[in-house]
Design a protein around this motif. Structure first.
Motif, PDB file in Angstrom:
ATOM      1  N   LEU A  29       0.900  -1.172   0.012  1.00 40.47           N
ATOM      2  CA  LEU A  29       0.072  -0.121   0.092  1.00 40.47           C
ATOM      3  C   LEU A  29       0.924   1.279   0.053  1.00 40.47           C
ATOM      4  N   ARG A  30       0.509   2.273  -0.516  1.00 36.33           N
ATOM      5  CA  ARG A  30       1.226   3.751  -0.944  1.00 36.33           C
ATOM      6  C   ARG A  30       2.652   3.489  -1.354  1.00 36.33           C
ATOM      7  N   ALA A  31       2.341   2.751  -2.206  1.00 32.95           N
ATOM      8  CA  ALA A  31       3.836   2.352  -2.729  1.00 32.95           C
ATOM      9  C   ALA A  31       4.803   3.114  -3.322  1.00 32.95           C
ATOM     10  N   THR A  32       4.187   4.511  -3.760  1.00 38.44           N
ATOM     11  CA  THR A  32       5.258   5.397  -4.194  1.00 38.44           C
ATOM     12  C   THR A  32       5.724   6.308  -3.003  1.00 38.44           C
ATOM     13  N   GLY A  33       5.239   5.993  -1.736  1.00 43.18           N
ATOM     14  CA  GLY A  33       5.932   6.570  -0.718  1.00 43.18           C
ATOM     15  C   GLY A  33       7.347   6.313  -0.085  1.00 43.18           C
ATOM     16  N   ALA A  34       7.960   6.815   0.626  1.00 41.52           N
ATOM     17  CA  ALA A  34       9.555   6.252   0.973  1.00 41.52           C
ATOM     18  C   ALA A  34       9.365   5.000   1.433  1.00 41.52           C
ATOM     19  N   GLN A  35       8.583   4.599   2.407  1.00 42.47           N
ATOM     20  CA  GLN A  35       8.432   3.251   2.882  1.00 42.47           C
ATOM     21  C   GLN A  35       8.027   2.157   1.623  1.00 42.47           C
ATOM     22  N   GLY A  36       6.911   2.642   1.035  1.00 41.05           N
ATOM     23  CA  GLY A  36       6.548   1.869  -0.127  1.00 41.05           C
ATOM     24  C   GLY A  36       7.503   1.463  -1.141  1.00 41.05           C
ATOM     25  N   VAL A  37       8.255   2.343  -1.513  1.00 42.85           N
ATOM     26  CA  VAL A  37       9.499   2.271  -2.369  1.00 42.85           C
ATOM     27  C   VAL A  37      10.385   1.198  -1.904  1.00 42.85           C
ATOM     28  N   GLY A  38      10.731   1.421  -0.506  1.00 46.50           N
ATOM     29  CA  GLY A  38      12.028   0.683  -0.091  1.00 46.50           C
ATOM     30  C   GLY A  38      11.299  -0.784   0.021  1.00 46.50           C
ATOM     31  N   VAL A  39      10.007  -1.052   0.315  1.00 47.77           N
ATOM     32  CA  VAL A  39       9.629  -2.276   0.613  1.00 47.77           C
ATOM     33  C   VAL A  39       9.410  -2.838  -0.724  1.00 47.77           C
ATOM     34  N   THR A  40       8.840  -2.227  -1.862  1.00 48.19           N
ATOM     35  CA  THR A  40       8.960  -2.864  -3.063  1.00 48.19           C
ATOM     36  C   THR A  40      10.266  -3.200  -3.610  1.00 48.19           C
ATOM     37  N   LYS A  41      11.276  -2.428  -3.429  1.00 48.00           N
ATOM     38  CA  LYS A  41      12.546  -2.954  -4.119  1.00 48.00           C
ATOM     39  C   LYS A  41      13.169  -4.109  -3.451  1.00 48.00           C
ATOM     40  N   ALA A  42      12.881  -4.014  -1.989  1.00 48.56           N
ATOM     41  CA  ALA A  42      13.471  -5.295  -1.396  1.00 48.56           C
ATOM     42  C   ALA A  42      12.760  -6.727  -1.571  1.00 48.56           C
ATOM     43  N   LEU A  43      11.254  -6.389  -1.612  1.00 50.42           N
ATOM     44  CA  LEU A  43      10.763  -7.652  -2.151  1.00 50.42           C
ATOM     45  C   LEU A  43      10.985  -8.260  -3.296  1.00 50.42           C
ATOM     46  N   LEU A  44      11.194  -7.265  -4.537  1.00 50.64           N
ATOM     47  CA  LEU A  44      11.594  -7.613  -5.632  1.00 50.64           C
ATOM     48  C   LEU A  44      12.937  -8.210  -5.826  1.00 50.64           C
ATOM     49  N   LYS A  45      13.865  -7.812  -5.097  1.00 52.53           N
ATOM     50  CA  LYS A  45      15.161  -8.345  -4.671  1.00 52.53           C
ATOM     51  C   LYS A  45      15.034  -9.744  -4.247  1.00 52.53           C
ATOM     52  N   ALA A  46      13.940 -10.054  -3.315  1.00 54.65           N
ATOM     53  CA  ALA A  46      13.886 -11.360  -2.719  1.00 54.65           C
ATOM     54  C   ALA A  46      13.054 -12.301  -3.614  1.00 54.65           C
ATOM     55  N   SER A  47      12.754 -11.827  -4.995  1.00 56.00           N
ATOM     56  CA  SER A  47      11.921 -12.857  -5.718  1.00 56.00           C
ATOM     57  C   SER A  47      10.510 -12.802  -5.652  1.00 56.00           C
ATOM     58  N   TRP A  48       9.772 -11.794  -5.016  1.00 57.36           N
ATOM     59  CA  TRP A  48       8.769 -11.617  -4.742  1.00 57.36           C
ATOM     60  C   TRP A  48       7.866 -10.996  -6.012  1.00 57.36           C
ATOM     61  N   THR A  49       6.630 -11.491  -6.075  1.00 55.75           N
ATOM     62  CA  THR A  49       5.745 -10.657  -7.082  1.00 55.75           C
ATOM     63  C   THR A  49       5.039  -9.530  -6.101  1.00 55.75           C
ATOM     64  N   VAL A  50       5.191  -8.343  -6.594  1.00 58.31           N
ATOM     65  CA  VAL A  50       4.562  -7.094  -6.057  1.00 58.31           C
ATOM     66  C   VAL A  50       3.495  -6.420  -6.605  1.00 58.31           C
ATOM     67  N   HIS A  51       2.188  -6.406  -5.810  1.00 61.83           N
ATOM     68  CA  HIS A  51       1.351  -5.418  -6.479  1.00 61.83           C
ATOM     69  C   HIS A  51       1.483  -4.280  -5.667  1.00 61.83           C
ATOM     70  N   ALA A  52       1.640  -3.336  -6.515  1.00 63.53           N
ATOM     71  CA  ALA A  52       2.170  -2.012  -6.047  1.00 63.53           C
ATOM     72  C   ALA A  52       0.567  -1.063  -6.159  1.00 63.53           C
TER      73      ALA A  52
END
Length: 298
Positions: A8-31
């Motif tokens: 949630l709120r994927a373009t915020g500071a936390q959302g961006v950080g979480v999205t990047k980390a999950l993608l790096k860990a091979s997760w599929t991310v719905h942003a």
């Protein structure tokens, strides 16, 4: 097990950080983003996130975005309207349960570590921003989902563009006016470190289940912060510490000033050895500013 998370709120500071980390860990991310054509949203798409248009106040958009997800990063903006943040969270949690989500990581705020936080915030203009998140924490604990609560410190992104113009506007002209004082350590955190903790929680739910995790990269005072900004920008910064009278007057009309006062003294409630014990690398302010050198002011 499928590894798909709604952020949630994927373009915020936390959302961006979480999205990047999950993608790096091979997760599929719905942003979840308000505008899929916004530059910040497109940047997430370019690194592999699946954009889902929606808003936290629109349950139907959450329902659509969460399909196929087994994890949820719950991250909300505070609101002064009494009970509104909790009502919004209750609706999201209900949707998550019905969609088959197994694990929710909820990001709140470090001042909730203070056992007397309600008493200390009584009558303060910013109380809603902290106590509302405490109400949502209660909902998350009672959700029936596997849960982890993240309590992060003060975002380093507040010291760089574009947020610096809102948080510390005078820094744009080379002056840092603050209510912290020269010797009070502040709980600094790189939002990418928050992302790393969230990803670790989703990767290892058994270890993180039912845990309240403080996420602070370091505790440092204003002189250290200014020294790092000067080194990164190559320019001198004038520092002014508000007097008690200035804090009282400015705090009545400026919520940012009131917020600065709530950041002081939090080192009493955080065990940095415990933070480090999770084994997740922590980023210093200097390292953060080097990563974002083009956004450093003045």
């Amino acid at each position: 097990m499928a590894k798909t998370a709604l952020v949630l709120r994927a373009t915020g500071a936390q959302g961006v950080g979480v999205t990047k980390a999950l993608l790096k860990a091979s997760w599929t991310v719905h942003a979840l983003v308000r505008d899929p054509e916004d530059g910040r949203a497109l940047a997430l798409k370019n690194i592999g996130a699946t954009l889902k248009q929606g808003d936290l106040s629109e349950p139907s958009s959450i329902e659509a975005a969460i399909q196929g997800c087994n994890a949820l990063f719950l991250n909300q903006m505070p609101t002064p309207k009494d009970g509104a943040e909790a009502a919004e969270a209750a609706a999201i949690i209900d949707i998550a349960n019905k969609a088959g989500v197994k694990h929710v990581v909820h990001s709140t705020t470090l001042p909730l570590n203070d056992p007397n936080v309600k008493e200390h915030l009584k009558g303060q203009s910013l109380a809603f921003a902290i106590l509302g998140k405490g109400d949502v924490e209660d909902l998350v604990r009672a959700s029936g989902l596997t849960w982890t609560i993240i309590r992060p410190g003060f975002f380093n992104t507040n010291f760089i563009a574009p947020l610096v113009g809102k948080m510390f506007p005078d820094l744009l002209q080379g002056k840092f006016i603050n209510s912290y004082g020269p010797d009070k350590p502040l709980p600094l955190v790189d939002p990418d470190d928050i992302g790393a903790f969230v990803a670790a929680a989703f990767q290892d739910p058994e270890r993180f289940a039912g845990k309240i995790v403080n996420v602070v990269s370091e505790f440092e005072p204003v002189p250290y912060i200014i020294d790092e900004i000067e080194k990164a920008s190559g320019k001198k910064v004038e520092v002014h510490y508000r007097t008690d009278e200035e804090n009282e007057e400015e705090g009545k009309k400026n919520v940012m000033v009131a917020g600065q006062k709530t950041t002081v003294g939090l080192e009493r409630f955080v065990d940095m050895d415990e933070v480090r014990s999770w084994g997740i690398p922590l980023t210093t302010l200097g390292e953060f500013l080097k990563k974002h050198k083009d956004a450093v002011v003045p």
